[in-house]
Design a protein around this motif. Sequence first.
Motif, PDB file in Angstrom:
ATOM      1  N   GLY A  19       1.034  -1.185  -0.022  1.00 59.20           N
ATOM      2  CA  GLY A  19       0.078   0.007  -0.047  1.00 59.20           C
ATOM      3  C   GLY A  19       0.851   1.206   0.236  1.00 59.20           C
ATOM      4  O   GLY A  19       0.421   2.345  -0.628  1.00 59.20           O
ATOM      5  N   GLU A  35      -7.097  -6.852  -3.793  1.00 63.08           N
ATOM      6  CA  GLU A  35      -7.967  -6.404  -3.211  1.00 63.08           C
ATOM      7  C   GLU A  35      -8.046  -4.598  -2.940  1.00 63.08           C
ATOM      8  O   GLU A  35      -9.013  -3.864  -2.764  1.00 63.08           O
ATOM      9  N   THR A  36      -6.772  -4.108  -2.917  1.00 65.23           N
ATOM     10  CA  THR A  36      -6.571  -2.746  -2.383  1.00 65.23           C
ATOM     11  C   THR A  36      -7.410  -1.902  -3.737  1.00 65.23           C
ATOM     12  O   THR A  36      -8.196  -1.060  -3.416  1.00 65.23           O
ATOM     13  N   LEU A  92     -11.328  -2.518  -3.409  1.00 60.03           N
ATOM     14  CA  LEU A  92     -11.907  -1.690  -2.470  1.00 60.03           C
ATOM     15  C   LEU A  92     -11.972  -0.260  -2.708  1.00 60.03           C
ATOM     16  O   LEU A  92     -12.692   0.398  -2.559  1.00 60.03           O
ATOM     17  N   ASN A  93     -11.025   0.128  -3.357  1.00 60.73           N
ATOM     18  CA  ASN A  93     -10.832   1.496  -3.776  1.00 60.73           C
ATOM     19  C   ASN A  93     -12.179   1.746  -4.807  1.00 60.73           C
ATOM     20  O   ASN A  93     -12.713   2.784  -4.835  1.00 60.73           O
ATOM     21  N   ALA A 128      -0.018  -5.461   1.738  1.00 62.57           N
ATOM     22  CA  ALA A 128      -0.791  -6.115   0.537  1.00 62.57           C
ATOM     23  C   ALA A 128      -1.529  -7.281   1.283  1.00 62.57           C
ATOM     24  O   ALA A 128      -2.618  -7.696   1.335  1.00 62.57           O
ATOM     25  N   THR A 179      -2.471  -7.348   4.546  1.00 56.30           N
ATOM     26  CA  THR A 179      -3.747  -6.936   5.187  1.00 56.30           C
ATOM     27  C   THR A 179      -4.628  -6.831   4.188  1.00 56.30           C
ATOM     28  O   THR A 179      -5.898  -7.185   4.629  1.00 56.30           O
ATOM     29  N   SER A 180      -4.600  -6.203   3.075  1.00 55.71           N
ATOM     30  CA  SER A 180      -5.648  -6.042   2.044  1.00 55.71           C
ATOM     31  C   SER A 180      -6.248  -7.695   1.761  1.00 55.71           C
ATOM     32  O   SER A 180      -7.397  -7.836   1.603  1.00 55.71           O
ATOM     33  N   TYR A 181      -5.233  -8.790   1.477  1.00 56.05           N
ATOM     34  CA  TYR A 181      -5.760  -9.877   1.254  1.00 56.05           C
ATOM     35  C   TYR A 181      -6.270 -10.534   2.261  1.00 56.05           C
ATOM     36  O   TYR A 181      -7.469 -11.184   1.940  1.00 56.05           O
ATOM     37  N   LYS A 203      -8.380  -9.157   4.409  1.00 55.19           N
ATOM     38  CA  LYS A 203      -9.532  -8.553   4.753  1.00 55.19           C
ATOM     39  C   LYS A 203     -10.468  -9.240   3.537  1.00 55.19           C
ATOM     40  O   LYS A 203     -11.494  -9.537   3.725  1.00 55.19           O
ATOM     41  N   GLY A 204      -9.936  -9.291   2.266  1.00 55.39           N
ATOM     42  CA  GLY A 204     -10.804 -10.076   1.089  1.00 55.39           C
ATOM     43  C   GLY A 204     -11.116 -11.551   1.881  1.00 55.39           C
ATOM     44  O   GLY A 204     -12.347 -11.726   1.530  1.00 55.39           O
TER      45      GLY A 204
END
Length: 405
Positions: free
Chosen positions: A117, A136-137, A140-141, A191, A193-195, A197-198
């Motif tokens: 990120g 995912e980033t 989500l954006n 990345a 963390t985004s993964y 969350k997904g």
Amino acid sequence: MEPKASTVILWTRLWWKGFEDRVMRTEDLGLKLGTRKETIVKTHLLSNRSGLIVWVLLLLAAPAMMGQDAKSLTILRWALGAPQIDPLLAQTSVAKEMGYFAEGGIDVEVTPLGGGGRSVPLVASGRSEIGYIGAETLILNASRGRDPGIILIFNQNRDPMFLWVVNPDSSIKNIQDVKGETIGTLSLAAAGTSYAKGVLMSLGIDPENDVEFVAVGTGPSSTALLQRGQIAVLVQSDTILAAMEQVGAEYRYLPETEYAESYFQGGLFVRRDYLKTNRTEVCAFVRGIAKGVEFTFENPEAAIRIHWKIYPESKPKGMSEAEALKFSLAVLRSRMYKWDPSDELVKKHGAYSHEEWMKIVELMGLGDQVTDQMVHSLYTNEVVDCANDFDLQEVREQARNYRLK
């Protein structure tokens, strides 16, 4: 400055006059080749017709030769999401050492950031040309109406590079059990963390309210927090976990979910406007990566030794050469099979499948917010053909025959 015809004629006249052993300065004759202001020439080199002909040809060719030597490579700055330059970057080191980048007129400077990120603002602002981010980033954006002006260009890791681990005696048996727990990741901007969350969203777990994410850093610090029970789960990259296991850490891996089985791990990205104006450089970059990957597949030991040569600080300390090689190969092999496109829907280096993108959007529960058209704006296969435009057998032969210089 090119030598004028009058200058060449002047040299010819000097030859006919037969000056012997007299040193003449080209500056006196008004001749300057590139930035070289002064060239000393002995006239005995011109004492025969052959010498004169060769000299005249050299004079006429000099501007082109000097122009080529003076041509500098275009530097592409890669904002690397990883926290350090470890063996996962071996393919890039190979591309530098073997001239794969240089043959495309570029060189690559890598800066590790400790979170994918963090590369987005650097690339978006023009302070770096290349970044790496998880899908995912961007998804989500898009769901929130945000567009940082970047686009994924190269699908580098075909399977998730982030894994879920717990202590061997943990009561947590699968990812569904993590609701209400504390999850450690490299950083909140990573990345991984985004993964995570997904994955949670695909299981109906709210990543903002049902769990707590904590930044735990890299291997030793994150493992210590897990062992002390300060976090219940660790989501960390495969290479970091492999490195920690090499020095005695013990984990239990949680089973993968449908999300992981359907997943690709984002990839390399650039600004959209940069791709339009610098497509040649982008092609040179992704082709160099693809060739470096194939070299690494064929000869991983050579790739590691090349990596140590390019980045000496990456060589493990406090162990023998054989132990360092074994350690680094274990780390590399934890990742390198994920670069292989041979069993994917699109069997080319760097290629994305729109079907896979839409599957991830669906699993994240964002199908009503992120449309098909929006997903098309997040990635491109525009440079896939040029990434794969090389002689595969030639690269494999280079790898088999490589000897460290």
